[in-house]
Design a protein around this motif. Structure first.
Motif, PDB file in Angstrom:
ATOM      1  N   LEU A  80      -8.522   1.734   0.757  1.00  0.00           N
ATOM      2  CA  LEU A  80      -8.009   0.659   1.305  1.00  0.00           C
ATOM      3  C   LEU A  80      -8.880   1.153   2.661  1.00  0.00           C
ATOM      4  N   ARG A  81      -8.472   2.490   2.751  1.00  0.00           N
ATOM      5  CA  ARG A  81      -8.905   2.953   4.017  1.00  0.00           C
ATOM      6  C   ARG A  81      -8.980   4.506   3.506  1.00  0.00           C
ATOM      7  N   LYS A 113      -8.358  -8.671   2.438  1.00  0.00           N
ATOM      8  CA  LYS A 113      -7.784  -7.096   3.133  1.00  0.00           C
ATOM      9  C   LYS A 113      -7.985  -6.315   2.274  1.00  0.00           C
ATOM     10  N   ILE A 114      -9.117  -5.944   1.623  1.00  0.00           N
ATOM     11  CA  ILE A 114      -9.156  -4.488   0.694  1.00  0.00           C
ATOM     12  C   ILE A 114     -10.451  -4.002   1.524  1.00  0.00           C
ATOM     13  N   ARG A 128      -4.159   1.034  -2.966  1.00  0.00           N
ATOM     14  CA  ARG A 128      -2.651  -0.636  -3.196  1.00  0.00           C
ATOM     15  C   ARG A 128      -2.809  -0.524  -4.555  1.00  0.00           C
ATOM     16  N   GLU A 165       0.665  -1.492   0.046  1.00  0.00           N
ATOM     17  CA  GLU A 165       0.199  -0.018  -0.004  1.00  0.00           C
ATOM     18  C   GLU A 165       1.180   0.928   0.104  1.00  0.00           C
TER      19      GLU A 165
END
Length: 231
Positions: free
Chosen positions: A89-90, A139-140, A101, A54
């Protein structure tokens, strides 16, 4: 793409291959797309966290790196995320920098038509690591703050329909006033032909709004070299 492949013994050469894929995707695109990919390559080379897969870089720092203002940085990141070249991602909230990412599958898709132009060895390596089996959603967290009524329907199958959808998200005003009236005619040998409802609309788009139209069309028509608007 397996995260370990960018942190193991072969990570160096594999990163070079990825950067090469990004470069040839950009070089075969429109001037606007070339600029976007050049900026992305600079960012990835300098600031990408390969271990975490990331990057978290503030808009001010990106503006310095790219020699642009923060408003341009916002537009560029929006273009890259709308094109699904970057995955968020955030979100950046409460003073926290947003995290993104690389979407390896999309980068592979955009560059695949040109792998052979780099060389047979490069093409063979890229084909052997094609990310079809890669768990892209691992994890996305894709964050969408729009209401259900505002969220788009399933992505259309036709490339031109997807182009218009992307434009409606990145350039809503231009899409509403100009792009939505354009109709697909044909695509052959890298030449995309669309039809405008009038000569005035076609000429105005060609003179004033061709670049954003070409940038989004290039994503759905990877071999695009010329765009023609008739009436």
């Amino acid at each position: 793409m397996d995260l370990k492949r960018f942190t193991g013994p072969q990570a160096g050469s594999q990163k070079y291959d990825l950067l090469t894929a990004m470069a040839i995707a950009g070089l075969n695109g429109t001037p606007g797309f070339q600029t976007s990919m050049l900026r992305l390559i600079a960012l990835v080379t300098a600031r990408y966290n390969w271990k975490a897969d990331e990057f978290t870089v503030g808009q001010r720092d990106l503006g310095k790196m790219w020699s642009v203002d923060e408003r341009t940085v916002k537009r560029e990141i929006k273009r890259l995320t709308t094109a699904q070249i970057l995955l968020q991602l955030r979100p950046g909230v409460r003073g926290r920098v947003a995290a993104y990412r690389l979407n390896y599958a999309e980068l592979y898709r955009l560059s695949a038509p040109h792998w052979h132009e780099v060389g047979p060895d490069f093409s063979a390596r890229m084909e052997s690591s094609h990310p079809q089996a890669e768990p892209q959603e691992q994890k996305i967290v894709r964050v969408d703050f729009r209401s259900r009524a505002e969220q788009p329907a399933d992505l259309p199958q036709e490339p031109w329909a997807r182009t218009l959808l992307r434009l409606s998200e990145t350039e809503p005003g231009l899409h509403r006033n100009w792009f939505s009236a354009l109709a697909f005619v044909s695509y052959d040998a890298g030449v995309l032909c669309v039809r405008a409802p009038s000569s005035f609309v076609g000429q105005y788009v060609m003179v004033h709004h061709l670049r954003p139209l070409q940038d989004m069309a290039q994503i759905e028509f990877p071999g695009l070299r010329r765009l023609i608007i008739s009436d």
